[in-house]
Design an enzyme around this catalytic site. Structure first.
Site, PDB file in Angstrom:
ATOM      1  N   TRP A 157       0.840  -1.212  -0.041  1.00 49.46           N
ATOM      2  CA  TRP A 157       0.034   0.027   0.039  1.00 49.46           C
ATOM      3  C   TRP A 157       0.815   1.330  -0.035  1.00 49.46           C
ATOM      4  O   TRP A 157       0.433   2.499  -0.286  1.00 49.46           O
ATOM      5  CB  TRP A 157      -0.912  -0.146   1.315  1.00 49.46           C
ATOM      6  CG  TRP A 157      -0.096  -0.385   2.522  1.00 49.46           C
ATOM      7  CD1 TRP A 157      -0.101  -1.294   3.254  1.00 49.46           C
ATOM      8  CD2 TRP A 157       0.585   0.689   3.329  1.00 49.46           C
ATOM      9  NE1 TRP A 157       0.527  -1.275   4.389  1.00 49.46           N
ATOM     10  CE2 TRP A 157       1.164  -0.150   4.540  1.00 49.46           C
ATOM     11  CE3 TRP A 157       0.923   2.042   3.157  1.00 49.46           C
ATOM     12  CZ2 TRP A 157       1.722   0.721   5.415  1.00 49.46           C
ATOM     13  CZ3 TRP A 157       1.685   2.547   4.104  1.00 49.46           C
ATOM     14  CH2 TRP A 157       2.096   1.955   5.195  1.00 49.46           C
ATOM     15  N   LYS A 181      -2.898  -8.133  -7.816  1.00 47.56           N
ATOM     16  CA  LYS A 181      -3.643  -7.795  -6.658  1.00 47.56           C
ATOM     17  C   LYS A 181      -2.912  -6.858  -5.942  1.00 47.56           C
ATOM     18  O   LYS A 181      -1.948  -6.850  -5.094  1.00 47.56           O
ATOM     19  CB  LYS A 181      -3.747  -9.191  -5.711  1.00 47.56           C
ATOM     20  CG  LYS A 181      -4.633  -9.048  -4.605  1.00 47.56           C
ATOM     21  CD  LYS A 181      -4.278  -9.555  -3.310  1.00 47.56           C
ATOM     22  CE  LYS A 181      -3.210  -8.740  -2.422  1.00 47.56           C
ATOM     23  NZ  LYS A 181      -3.542  -7.403  -2.094  1.00 47.56           N
ATOM     24  N   PRO A 182      -3.586  -5.588  -6.037  1.00 48.76           N
ATOM     25  CA  PRO A 182      -2.985  -4.422  -5.398  1.00 48.76           C
ATOM     26  C   PRO A 182      -3.435  -4.606  -3.844  1.00 48.76           C
ATOM     27  O   PRO A 182      -4.373  -5.433  -3.496  1.00 48.76           O
ATOM     28  CB  PRO A 182      -3.821  -3.012  -5.943  1.00 48.76           C
ATOM     29  CG  PRO A 182      -4.449  -3.747  -7.050  1.00 48.76           C
ATOM     30  CD  PRO A 182      -4.668  -5.397  -6.843  1.00 48.76           C
ATOM     31  N   ALA A 183      -2.687  -3.511  -3.029  1.00 45.16           N
ATOM     32  CA  ALA A 183      -3.175  -3.685  -1.700  1.00 45.16           C
ATOM     33  C   ALA A 183      -4.476  -3.245  -1.250  1.00 45.16           C
ATOM     34  O   ALA A 183      -5.170  -2.174  -1.888  1.00 45.16           O
ATOM     35  CB  ALA A 183      -2.114  -2.950  -0.974  1.00 45.16           C
ATOM     36  N   GLU A 257      10.492  -8.985  -2.625  1.00 44.89           N
ATOM     37  CA  GLU A 257      10.997  -7.838  -1.861  1.00 44.89           C
ATOM     38  C   GLU A 257      10.300  -7.516  -0.578  1.00 44.89           C
ATOM     39  O   GLU A 257       9.239  -7.176  -0.400  1.00 44.89           O
ATOM     40  CB  GLU A 257      10.850  -6.520  -3.074  1.00 44.89           C
ATOM     41  CG  GLU A 257      11.942  -5.143  -2.604  1.00 44.89           C
ATOM     42  CD  GLU A 257      11.086  -4.395  -1.771  1.00 44.89           C
ATOM     43  OE1 GLU A 257      11.447  -4.188  -0.420  1.00 44.89           O
ATOM     44  OE2 GLU A 257      10.448  -3.374  -1.995  1.00 44.89           O
ATOM     45  N   CYS A 291      10.084   0.532   3.010  1.00 47.68           N
ATOM     46  CA  CYS A 291      11.041  -0.681   3.363  1.00 47.68           C
ATOM     47  C   CYS A 291      12.671  -0.018   3.495  1.00 47.68           C
ATOM     48  O   CYS A 291      13.374  -0.780   4.196  1.00 47.68           O
ATOM     49  CB  CYS A 291      11.119  -1.820   2.436  1.00 47.68           C
ATOM     50  SG  CYS A 291      11.087  -1.292   0.519  1.00 47.68           S
ATOM     51  N   GLU A 388      11.138  -3.292  12.145  1.00 46.63           N
ATOM     52  CA  GLU A 388      10.823  -2.255  11.164  1.00 46.63           C
ATOM     53  C   GLU A 388       9.829  -1.307  11.510  1.00 46.63           C
ATOM     54  O   GLU A 388       8.520  -1.433  11.719  1.00 46.63           O
ATOM     55  CB  GLU A 388      10.258  -2.999   9.949  1.00 46.63           C
ATOM     56  CG  GLU A 388      10.186  -1.931   8.789  1.00 46.63           C
ATOM     57  CD  GLU A 388      10.173  -2.785   7.208  1.00 46.63           C
ATOM     58  OE1 GLU A 388      10.655  -2.244   6.194  1.00 46.63           O
ATOM     59  OE2 GLU A 388       9.521  -3.755   7.378  1.00 46.63           O
ATOM     60  N   SER A 448      16.656   4.536  -4.451  1.00 48.40           N
ATOM     61  CA  SER A 448      15.680   3.939  -5.332  1.00 48.40           C
ATOM     62  C   SER A 448      15.912   4.496  -6.762  1.00 48.40           C
ATOM     63  O   SER A 448      15.956   5.824  -6.870  1.00 48.40           O
ATOM     64  CB  SER A 448      14.388   4.131  -5.138  1.00 48.40           C
ATOM     65  OG  SER A 448      13.985   3.430  -3.946  1.00 48.40           O
TER      66      SER A 448
END
Length: 484
Positions: A157, A181-183, A257, A291, A388, A448
């Site tokens: 998400w 499948k999206p969040a 990931e 993350c 985390e 990134s």
């Protein structure tokens, strides 16, 4: 700059075999604005029946799509890139409404996701192979690459457009069909991206989307189908392990990931201003819900006080509020569970001796807001140092030697990214080599990049996304022996 969103323009259905459609059972689930706690839309709540239709459509489309030309796939991705850029403001507004991040950050994510589409549009026409002569000289060895086949894509998400683009783009470039499948928390941005691919000319059945509040039932249908040949997942290590076990039943290719526990190391010779700037980027991107977010700040004892003061001053100046409103620097966390977790982690650290330099509480009113927080003198046995955080909290601990901090940094099951600030090339080289991570940011708080292979080691995952190797995750090698 503020933004308003017309909810009547939002896409809320499943997309299967080129058709927008309701869930088979007619069910829906609500999508909430985390800044206001208001429901934005109700989205189709797909189940196993819908999932089966989707994977069957992907299976039927694979043969023709796998034979499409590299130029055809590249052109579709290029058109999708141009459409994403043209729709930046609308996509950013949707993202801010359902996820909470400030509009400026949302626009930045749109740009990053678009670059993934452009990058893989260029990689699609560069899928290579190899040719060699056998050692005995009797055989010509020809190596080619083929699409791995129907692929399961599952995204988180926190970056709803970028994560979709980062998985869909290489699959399209390689010639793979997909079920996506999206969040549950942020499906609206993903559905808008799917519509862009449709407008860009992606054939029916190549990309199929099932939104759901019961992810396990949908994804299990796909992994058990015998049709899917690949799964690409971004999310928690816990869920990743479950999916790896499921993928093993049909020996599916897997890219994972997963979680992170990034160390942010400030050595004695670091440029402190540069380190503070890097810390702001590494910690506060996406309200810390990334993350790659810096999780554990290890600062040399000789500069820990200076770093803490300057860092906490910068953090205290950030404006917390609704991401759609002008002047907002920090939006809400995504849900109550995330807010409760952050509050609990801070309370645990303080109970073990940590000092609050700034923040440490949530403001009054609706929304899942938490003030940007800096803690120092954090005990190494605090939960903040092993969990985390996924929130705007920075935990600082002092260290005395390089050997000590390398040991501390590597003392975790995760190994996604690490950050190091130093003015010494020798130290930079040593830390880059000895940190047990897949990515290192040297004197930078951002790693990134579409041109770089994103991914981690240990329990932070398998495989890489982006860069020249990203497309290989969706390709199989085939060797043909040719007698001479």
């Amino acid at each position: 700059m503020t933004s308003s969103l017309d909810p009547t323009t939002l896409l809320t259905d499943l997309f299967i075999d080129g058709v927008w459609q309701k869930a088979a059972n007619g069910a829906t689930f609500p999508v909430e604005n985390p800044a206001t706690n208001e429901v934005i839309a109700h989205v189709a709540d797909g189940g196993p029946e819908d999932a089966a239709k989707a994977i069957e459509a992907a299976g039927r489309a694979q043969a023709a799509w796998g034979k499409s030309t590299p130029r055809e796939r590249a052109d579709i991705l290029r058109r999708a890139f141009e459409l994403v850029i043209a729709n930046t403001d609308r996509l950013a507004a949707i993202m801010t409404a359902e996820m909470g991040k400030p509009l400026g950050e949302a626009r930045g994510e749109v740009a990053y996701g678009a670059e993934m589409l452009r990058w893989f549009s260029e990689e699609a026409v560069r899928i290579g192979g190899d040719s060699a002569l056998s050692v005995d000289g009797n055989t010509r060895i020809l190596v080619t690459k083929e699409p791995v086949g129907p692929s399961v894509l599952v995204t988180p998400w926190n970056f709803p457009l970028a994560m979709g683009a980062r998985k869909i783009a290489p699959a399209v470039a390689a010639g793979c069909t997909m079920v996506f499948k999206p969040a549950e928390l942020t499906p609206l941005t993903s559905l808008a991206l799917v519509q862009i691919f449709r407008e860009a000319g992606l054939p029916d059945g190549v990309l199929n989307v099932v939104t759901t509040s019961a992810a396990a039932n949908v994804v299990r249908t796909w992994t058990d189908s015998g049709i899917a040949r690949k799964i690409s997942f971004t999310g928690s290590t816990e869920v990743g392990k479950i999916l790896l076990r499921q993928a093993a039943d049909n020996v599916m290719r897997s890219s994972m990931e997963l979680g992170g526990n990034a160390p942010f190391i400030v050595l004695a010779d670091a440029d402190i201003e540069k380190a503070v700037d890097g810390a702001m980027k590494a910690k506060m991107r996406n309200m810390g819900e990334a993350c790659t977010a810096a999780n554990r700040f290890f600062v040399h004892r000789s500069v820990v006080e200076e770093f803490g003061e300057k860092f906490s001053k910068k953090m205290s100046e950030l404006q917390v509020g609704n991401g759609a409103e002008a002047g907002t620097d920090v939006g809400p966390l995504i849900e109550q569970k995330g807010l409760d977790k952050v509050e609990s982690l801070v309370a645990d650290a303080v109970s073990k001796g940590a000092r609050v330099l700034t923040g440490g509480s949530r403001p009054e009113g609706p929304g899942y807001f938490y003030r940007p927080t800096v803690l120092t003198d954090v005990s190494l046995d605090s939960e903040l140092m092993s969990t985390e955080i996924f929130g705007p909290v920075a935990a600082i601990a002092a260290f005395d030697s390089e050997d000590e901090v390398i040991r501390l940094a590597n003392d975790t099951e995760w190994g996604l990214v690490g950050y190091v600030f130093t003015e010494s090339m020798d130290k930079a080289t040593r830390f880059s080599a000895e940190l047990e991570v897949g990515m290192v940011g040297l004197n930078t708080g951002i790693v990134s990049n579409p041109a770089a292979p994103f991914g981690g080691v240990k329990q932070s995952g398998l495989g890489r996304e982006g860069g020249k190797v990203g497309i290989d995750e969706f390709l199989e090698y085939k060797y043909t022996a040719i007698a001479i």
